[in-house]
Design an enzyme around this catalytic site. Structure first.
Site, short mmCIF file in Angstrom:
data_model
loop_
_atom_site.label_atom_id
_atom_site.label_comp_id
_atom_site.label_asym_id
_atom_site.label_seq_id
_atom_site.Cartn_x
_atom_site.Cartn_y
_atom_site.Cartn_z
CG ASP A 104 -2.02 -1.01 1.08
OD1 ASP A 104 -2.27 -1.45 -0.06
OD2 ASP A 104 -2.63 -1.37 2.10
CG HIS B 219 25.81 5.88 -10.47
ND1 HIS B 219 25.39 5.42 -11.69
CD2 HIS B 219 26.20 7.17 -10.68
CE1 HIS B 219 25.51 6.38 -12.60
NE2 HIS B 219 26.02 7.44 -12.00
CG ASP C 287 27.06 13.66 -7.03
OD1 ASP C 287 26.22 14.58 -6.94
OD2 ASP C 287 27.41 13.15 -8.12
CG ASP D 94 24.51 17.12 -9.95
OD1 ASP D 94 25.06 16.57 -8.98
OD2 ASP D 94 24.53 16.66 -11.11
CG HIS E 297 32.36 10.59 -14.84
ND1 HIS E 297 32.40 11.97 -14.91
CD2 HIS E 297 32.94 10.25 -13.65
CE1 HIS E 297 32.95 12.43 -13.80
NE2 HIS E 297 33.30 11.42 -13.01
CG HIS F 163 24.64 16.19 -16.23
ND1 HIS F 163 23.72 16.91 -15.50
CD2 HIS F 163 25.47 15.63 -15.31
CE1 HIS F 163 23.98 16.77 -14.21
NE2 HIS F 163 25.05 16.01 -14.07
CG HIS G 5 21.77 13.15 -15.69
ND1 HIS G 5 22.26 11.87 -15.81
CD2 HIS G 5 22.53 13.72 -14.74
CE1 HIS G 5 23.27 11.69 -14.96
NE2 HIS G 5 23.45 12.80 -14.30
CD GLU H 67 28.98 15.53 -13.13
OE1 GLU H 67 29.13 14.63 -12.29
OE2 GLU H 67 27.87 15.83 -13.59
CE1 TYR I 190 35.05 9.42 -9.07
CE2 TYR I 190 35.67 9.59 -11.40
CZ TYR I 190 34.92 10.03 -10.32
OH TYR I 190 34.06 11.09 -10.48
NE ARG J 289 30.87 13.06 -9.21
CZ ARG J 289 30.81 11.82 -8.75
NH1 ARG J 289 31.73 10.94 -9.10
NH2 ARG J 289 29.84 11.44 -7.94
CD GLU K 120 27.92 17.21 -10.24
OE1 GLU K 120 27.88 16.42 -9.29
OE2 GLU K 120 27.23 17.10 -11.27
N1 GLY Z 1 24.49 13.35 -9.35
C1 GLY Z 1 24.43 12.87 -10.65
C2 GLY Z 1 25.46 13.46 -11.48
O1 GLY Z 1 26.38 14.08 -10.98
O2 GLY Z 1 25.41 13.41 -12.67
MN MN Z 2 26.09 15.81 -12.25
MN MN Z 3 26.32 14.98 -9.11
#
Ligand code: GLY
Ligand code: MN
Ligand code: MN
Length: 434
Positions: free
Chosen positions: A36, A239, A256, A267, A346, A350, A357, A380, A384, A402, A404
């Protein structure tokens, strides 16, 4: 956000659609989490962009030039009993009075009404593939008219992709949108500062995660995505969202995390030493990522293309990794071979907006899109190095970094919306010590 802003967007869209057209856009649906319990409702971003209406079970219809009203909103009827259990509904009256619909009908009547609205139009602006069930219903309504074409009913002859126009509109942020994005950025900066100050060896990742929940909700913001709070080795998992482990003295913590305000996201990522002081190895890698970040941000300006910041970041990271002997060979050859991807797998950013995104094409044809004022993107870069990475000395192991930020393209160049958060290693150390 004021109703006039949504109206302006609908008018802009209708102007581009032209005559004898209809746009159809369903809201998001509630999604069951288990039995539920539902996931918190999040409106579909396209729907939110055009209506500001935050209920499920709704359909927006736009018919440019329709005499009896161009904007029709199908939504749930008011129902005191249901509202007692599950919350308030605008109803048809609210749809008109609060949300500016010209006309509103109960969603349960849509099968009877929508075919009549489709009739006489040539083109249907609709995004296929969002919901297989709604796709089927729409085709059913079209077929319903087709079946009566011998009685003289005019059948729409083409489907046009609604997101093609809409997503280009969303890519350029208005003054109102930027106000909300700045607000989200400010709240997020406060949350990240709070995390830096409260971080200490022996605490757990989830305790630091809780500081974001506190700061966001204290300002009526919500999460734009699941927070990544990864200490040491976990910082190398792009992630990582379990956020369960204890924080170890001597490790880095990569966070992040981002909030949204009225749907607009921020972000941010920062990577800082759990004990407040970067080790020599951590600092060497950190300063490469920071230099890559600086070089990438400098490339954000009108006339440069989408991939210029990424290319700049890749160059700085590759050169830095060569200097630290983590990569061997000529920098340009290593870039060509994408050798950096062993450590930087990566991309550098974005689009950012109602979706973290965000929508908008990155290429036009086979060319990278040129940057224009009003676009918002993240920058960003990262490095790593998980433990046991082949050919890498153990002093570099389990370092994941990272940095960002959220960057607006301006007429002159750029504005970092998240600039209030320290980025330099020495500034972060000073904040943590304060
Ligand atoms: N937090 C997702 C990214 O940095 O793209
Ligand atoms: Mn991002
Ligand atoms: Mn991010």
């Amino acid at each position: 956000m004021k109703p006039a802003e949504f109206k302006r967007r609908r008018h802009q869209l209708m102007k581009m659609m032209g005559k004898n057209t209809i746009a159809i856009l369903p809201s998001a649906s509630e999604i069951i989490r288990n039995r539920d319990a539902h996931f918190p409702f999040r409106q579909d971003s396209d729907f939110l962009y055009l209506t500001g209406f935050n209920e499920p079970e709704a359909v927006m219809v736009l018919i440019p030039g329709r005499k009896h009203g161009e904007y029709i909103l199908f939504c749930r009827e008011k129902n005191p009993e249901q509202e007692t259990w599950n919350g308030r509904r605008a109803g048809q009256e609210g749809a008109v009075e609060i949300y500016g619909a010209d006309d509103s009908f109960p969603i349960d009547d849509i099968d009877d009404i929508l075919p009549g609205l489709l009739e006489g139009t040539d083109s249907i602006y609709y995004t296929m593939g969002g919901s297989a069930e709604f796709d089927k219903r729409l085709i059913g309504w079209v077929n319903h008219i087709k079946a009566q074409s011998r009685a003289g009913l005019h059948v729409p002859s083409e489907f046009v992709s609604l997101d093609y126009i809409l997503h280009d509109m969303r890519l350029f942020k208005s003054r109102e949108e930027l106000r909300l994005m700045r607000k989200a950025a400010t709240i997020n900066v406060r949350a990240h500062k709070r995390a830096m100050k409260l971080c200490a060896p022996g605490k757990h990742e989830y305790q630091i995660e809780a500081e974001f929940d506190h700061e966001y909700r204290s300002h009526n913001a919500s999460h734009a995505y699941s927070s990544i709070v990864g200490g040491g080795a976990n910082g190398c998992i792009l992630h990582y969202t379990e956020n369960t482990d204890p924080l170890q003295d001597g490790d880095l913590l990569l966070i992040d995390a981002g909030c949204e305000v009225e749907g607009y996201a921020s972000d941010i990522t920062r990577t800082f030493p759990i004990n407040g002081k970067y080790s020599k190895a951590q600092r060497e890698l950190y300063d490469i990522v920071l230099a890559a970040h600086t070089a990438a941000v400098k490339k954000v300006k009108p006339g440069n293309h989408w991939n210029d910041p990424h290319n700049a970041a890749v160059r700085v990271i590759t050169r830095g990794l060569v200097e630290l002997k983590l990569l061997k060979g000529s920098v340009s050859k290593l870039i060509k071979e994408q050798a950096y991807r062993k450590f930087y797998m990566h991309r550098t950013g974005h689009w950012l907006g109602l979706d973290v995104h965000d929508v908008g094409d990155y290429k036009v044809g086979d060319q990278w899109r040129l940057l224009e004022p009003g676009m918002v993107m993240t920058i960003e870069p990262g490095i790593y190095i998980p433990a046991k990475t082949r050919g890498v000395h153990r002093k570099w192991w389990d370092i994941g970094i990272r940095i960002e930020d959220d960057v607006l393209v301006t007429r002159q160049g750029y504005e970092i919306l998240t600039d209030g958060l320290p980025r330099k290693a020495s500034e972060i150390e000073a904040l943590m010590a304060s």
